[in-house]
Design a protein around this motif. Structure first.
Motif, PDB file in Angstrom:
ATOM      1  N   TYR A  26       0.643  -1.128  -0.191  1.00 14.77           N
ATOM      2  CA  TYR A  26       0.035   0.105  -0.068  1.00 14.77           C
ATOM      3  C   TYR A  26       0.881   1.435  -0.043  1.00 14.77           C
ATOM      4  CZ  TYR A  26      -4.418  -2.125  -0.235  1.00 14.77           C
ATOM      5  OH  TYR A  26      -5.728  -2.755  -0.844  1.00 14.77           O
ATOM      6  N   SER A  27       2.008   1.240   0.244  1.00 16.92           N
ATOM      7  CA  SER A  27       2.901   2.092   0.107  1.00 16.92           C
ATOM      8  C   SER A  27       2.961   2.816  -1.535  1.00 16.92           C
ATOM      9  CB  SER A  27       4.222   1.787   0.413  1.00 16.92           C
ATOM     10  OG  SER A  27       4.346   1.769   1.930  1.00 16.92           O
ATOM     11  N   THR A  28       2.919   1.698  -2.399  1.00 16.81           N
ATOM     12  CA  THR A  28       2.856   1.912  -3.896  1.00 16.81           C
ATOM     13  C   THR A  28       1.766   2.939  -4.011  1.00 16.81           C
ATOM     14  OG1 THR A  28       1.571   0.067  -4.255  1.00 16.81           O
ATOM     15  CG2 THR A  28       4.270  -0.116  -4.375  1.00 16.81           C
ATOM     16  N   TRP A  29       0.592   2.448  -3.521  1.00 21.10           N
ATOM     17  CA  TRP A  29      -0.562   3.332  -3.524  1.00 21.10           C
ATOM     18  C   TRP A  29      -0.457   4.630  -3.050  1.00 21.10           C
ATOM     19  CZ3 TRP A  29      -3.870   5.288   0.297  1.00 21.10           C
ATOM     20  CH2 TRP A  29      -5.195   5.749  -0.223  1.00 21.10           C
ATOM     21  N   ALA A  30       0.142   4.610  -1.845  1.00 21.32           N
ATOM     22  CA  ALA A  30       0.142   6.060  -1.241  1.00 21.32           C
ATOM     23  C   ALA A  30       1.086   6.832  -2.085  1.00 21.32           C
ATOM     24  CB  ALA A  30       0.801   5.634   0.383  1.00 21.32           C
ATOM     25  N   GLU A  31       2.374   6.211  -2.542  1.00 17.07           N
ATOM     26  CA  GLU A  31       3.170   7.109  -3.308  1.00 17.07           C
ATOM     27  C   GLU A  31       2.477   7.844  -4.379  1.00 17.07           C
ATOM     28  OE1 GLU A  31       6.555   8.308  -3.669  1.00 17.07           O
ATOM     29  OE2 GLU A  31       7.203   6.228  -3.631  1.00 17.07           O
ATOM     30  N   ARG A  32       1.453   7.001  -5.243  1.00 15.01           N
ATOM     31  CA  ARG A  32       0.924   7.793  -6.078  1.00 15.01           C
ATOM     32  C   ARG A  32      -0.130   8.718  -5.893  1.00 15.01           C
ATOM     33  NH1 ARG A  32      -0.655   2.187  -9.464  1.00 15.01           N
ATOM     34  NH2 ARG A  32      -1.279   3.621 -11.241  1.00 15.01           N
ATOM     35  N   GLY A  43      -4.811  10.861  -9.306  1.00 15.32           N
ATOM     36  CA  GLY A  43      -4.146   9.698  -9.031  1.00 15.32           C
ATOM     37  C   GLY A  43      -4.955   8.268  -9.208  1.00 15.32           C
ATOM     38  N   PRO A  44      -4.624   7.193  -8.755  1.00 15.57           N
ATOM     39  CA  PRO A  44      -5.271   6.170  -9.073  1.00 15.57           C
ATOM     40  C   PRO A  44      -6.723   5.950  -8.371  1.00 15.57           C
ATOM     41  CG  PRO A  44      -3.548   5.557  -7.589  1.00 15.57           C
ATOM     42  CD  PRO A  44      -3.422   6.913  -8.026  1.00 15.57           C
ATOM     43  N   TRP A  49     -12.431   1.491  -4.080  1.00 17.30           N
ATOM     44  CA  TRP A  49     -12.892   3.049  -3.684  1.00 17.30           C
ATOM     45  C   TRP A  49     -11.735   3.772  -3.518  1.00 17.30           C
ATOM     46  CZ3 TRP A  49     -11.826   5.807   0.957  1.00 17.30           C
ATOM     47  CH2 TRP A  49     -12.482   6.815   1.254  1.00 17.30           C
ATOM     48  N   GLY A  50     -11.437   4.918  -4.143  1.00 20.28           N
ATOM     49  CA  GLY A  50     -10.214   5.688  -4.072  1.00 20.28           C
ATOM     50  C   GLY A  50      -9.031   4.970  -4.586  1.00 20.28           C
ATOM     51  N   GLY A  51      -9.207   4.051  -5.575  1.00 14.07           N
ATOM     52  CA  GLY A  51      -8.103   3.319  -5.773  1.00 14.07           C
ATOM     53  C   GLY A  51      -7.409   2.363  -4.941  1.00 14.07           C
ATOM     54  N   LEU A  52      -8.056   1.952  -3.823  1.00  3.84           N
ATOM     55  CA  LEU A  52      -7.378   1.026  -2.762  1.00  3.84           C
ATOM     56  C   LEU A  52      -7.170  -0.358  -3.280  1.00  3.84           C
ATOM     57  CD1 LEU A  52      -9.596   2.087   0.490  1.00  3.84           C
ATOM     58  CD2 LEU A  52      -7.104   2.500  -0.044  1.00  3.84           C
ATOM     59  N   PRO A  55      -3.274  -1.803  -5.517  1.00  6.61           N
ATOM     60  CA  PRO A  55      -2.045  -2.468  -5.426  1.00  6.61           C
ATOM     61  C   PRO A  55      -2.260  -3.940  -5.934  1.00  6.61           C
ATOM     62  CG  PRO A  55      -2.200  -0.857  -3.675  1.00  6.61           C
ATOM     63  CD  PRO A  55      -3.586  -0.936  -4.480  1.00  6.61           C
ATOM     64  N   LEU A  56      -3.590  -4.414  -5.388  1.00 11.03           N
ATOM     65  CA  LEU A  56      -3.753  -5.797  -5.917  1.00 11.03           C
ATOM     66  C   LEU A  56      -3.961  -5.833  -7.425  1.00 11.03           C
ATOM     67  CD1 LEU A  56      -6.697  -6.778  -3.455  1.00 11.03           C
ATOM     68  CD2 LEU A  56      -4.324  -7.355  -3.066  1.00 11.03           C
ATOM     69  N   ALA A  57      -4.334  -5.128  -8.003  1.00 12.84           N
ATOM     70  CA  ALA A  57      -4.524  -5.109  -9.750  1.00 12.84           C
ATOM     71  C   ALA A  57      -3.143  -5.109 -10.092  1.00 12.84           C
ATOM     72  CB  ALA A  57      -5.343  -3.847 -10.029  1.00 12.84           C
ATOM     73  N   ASP A  58      -1.918  -4.188  -9.599  1.00 11.18           N
ATOM     74  CA  ASP A  58      -0.736  -4.070  -9.958  1.00 11.18           C
ATOM     75  C   ASP A  58       0.016  -5.587  -9.686  1.00 11.18           C
ATOM     76  OD1 ASP A  58      -1.012  -1.559 -10.723  1.00 11.18           O
ATOM     77  OD2 ASP A  58      -0.135  -0.686  -9.096  1.00 11.18           O
ATOM     78  N   GLY A  59      -0.233  -6.046  -8.695  1.00 10.12           N
ATOM     79  CA  GLY A  59       0.461  -7.259  -8.267  1.00 10.12           C
ATOM     80  C   GLY A  59      -0.031  -8.545  -9.176  1.00 10.12           C
ATOM     81  N   MET A  60      -1.380  -8.655  -9.350  1.00  5.58           N
ATOM     82  CA  MET A  60      -2.174  -9.458 -10.461  1.00  5.58           C
ATOM     83  C   MET A  60      -1.616  -9.242 -12.007  1.00  5.58           C
ATOM     84  SD  MET A  60      -5.855  -9.578  -9.261  1.00  5.58           S
ATOM     85  CE  MET A  60      -6.491 -10.543 -10.685  1.00  5.58           C
ATOM     86  N   LYS A  61      -1.068  -7.993 -12.188  1.00  7.57           N
ATOM     87  CA  LYS A  61      -0.500  -7.551 -13.501  1.00  7.57           C
ATOM     88  C   LYS A  61       0.921  -8.095 -13.586  1.00  7.57           C
ATOM     89  CE  LYS A  61       1.287  -3.922 -14.223  1.00  7.57           C
ATOM     90  NZ  LYS A  61       1.466  -2.418 -14.442  1.00  7.57           N
ATOM     91  N   LEU A  62       1.561  -7.965 -12.341  1.00  5.63           N
ATOM     92  CA  LEU A  62       3.048  -8.342 -12.534  1.00  5.63           C
ATOM     93  C   LEU A  62       3.027 -10.109 -12.654  1.00  5.63           C
ATOM     94  CD1 LEU A  62       4.780  -6.051  -9.851  1.00  5.63           C
ATOM     95  CD2 LEU A  62       5.224  -6.169 -12.423  1.00  5.63           C
TER      96      LEU A  62
END
Length: 343
Positions: A26-32, A43-44, A49-52, A55-62
């Protein structure tokens, strides 16, 4: 060693591991979000809600991305690099005191995975190993840009570890211990070390930026010169491990800053809470206070990143060797004189 103690420590290790991963994620989300706020944009805001859920979407993508690897790589070391970076980022949390203790099922549960006398030495030892993850990854890629980024990162981290270690020596002279638990106990109430070691704290903070390769010291990854630095040739979750390691290191360094200089889990009136409200309530509140301090430092990392431009490499090395190291030695001398004078 009874089975209850083993279960207690095993559960604590799993919880600390999970918290470290969640905070890194969630630091990646907070950074953005922080970057968007400072740059007057949104931002995301699509995934959850609010792009929370971003990070899960980014992890699934990776996880789902196809892996591309250079044909000329050293296959074994190419895998080992991100594994070392990720492992060392997680191992440092083992000796951090997250709170005092909780009284559960008739037992006093100490909120620290392991309390060793040389906690600070352990942290510096693990941090010094982390440089191998970056250096091996850059070298194994067989890419000159990756190698240059790895060399930059290694020399930067080794250089700033010297000043960081010297700044901590002054703190050790004052506290008389290498145990993070004992250092936390000594800062009960508002008896925080930052009031006695402001110069040491400033040096440690600057070195923490360099150790985590954060702006303005992100010379190892600067896109204009090195494409992406030591992880240029990485993709999928190997790339994700390097990114996660950076944010995990940022979380751990923020925790160490809070524990060493800002009282850790201590807060004003904590002893009164223990006596009048109960040890569990007081220490759960202490855990919350520690995480508030950690989140402040994480926000500070992000604030600096989106405010200050990166240094030139010669400026980076000059700051480390010509300013911070002499300043930390002067701080040690002054600390010694003050200890002799006031004791």
């Amino acid at each position: 060693m009874d089975s209850a103690f083993i279960i207690e420590k095993s559960v604590l290790i799993v919880v600390v591991f999970a918290i470290t991963m969640i905070m890194a994620m969630y630091s990646t989300w907070a950074e953005r979000k922080v970057a968007a706020f400072l740059q007057d944009r949104v931002g995301p805001n699509r995934a959850g809600w609010g792009g929370l859920l971003q990070p899960l979407a980014d992890g699934m993508k990776l996880f789902a991305k196809e892996e591309f690897e250079p044909d000329t790589k050293n296959r074994f070391l190419f895998f080992v690099g991100p594994a070392i970076a990720m492992s060392t980022a997680l191992m440092t949390s083992a000796v951090i005191p997250w709170g005092d203790k909780l009284h559960i099922f008739g037992r006093d549960v100490v909120l620290q995975a392991t309390d060793i006398d040389g906690s600070l030495l352990y942290i510096f030892a693990i941090v010094s190993i982390g440089v191998y993850g970056i250096m091996i990854g850059g070298w194994a890629s067989n890419n000159k840009f990756s190698l240059m980024g790895a060399v930059r990162a290694a020399s930067q981290m080794v250089s700033y570890e010297v000043a960081m270690g010297l700044s901590v020596i002054a703190l050790i002279m004052m506290t008389g211990t290498l145990s993070l638990k004992e250092i936390s106990v000594q800062q009960a109430g508002m008896n925080w070390n930052v009031f006695y070691q402001p110069v040491g704290f400033l040096i440690f903070l600057i070195c923490a930026f360099a150790e985590t390769n954060r702006t303005p010291f992100d010379l190892a990854e600067c896109e204009s010169e090195l494409i992406g630095g030591y992880h240029t040739e990485y993709s999928s979750m190997k790339m994700g491990f390097y990114l996660f390691a950076e944010y995990a290191n940022m979380f751990i360094s923020s925790t160490i800053l809070a524990v060493l200089y800002f009282g850790g889990y201590n807060y004003p009136g904590m002893q009164w809470m223990v006596d009048n409200v109960g040890v569990n309530t007081a220490n759960i509140l202490g855990i919350g206070v520690l995480f508030i301090k950690i989140c402040f430092f994480i926000f500070f990392y992000m604030w600096v990143r989106w405010t200050i431009p990166r240094f030139r490499y010669d400026q980076l090395m000059n700051l480390g060797w010509k300013i911070l190291i002499p300043l930390s030695i002067i701080n040690i001398v002054i600390t010694g004189i003050c200890i002799l004078a006031f004791n």
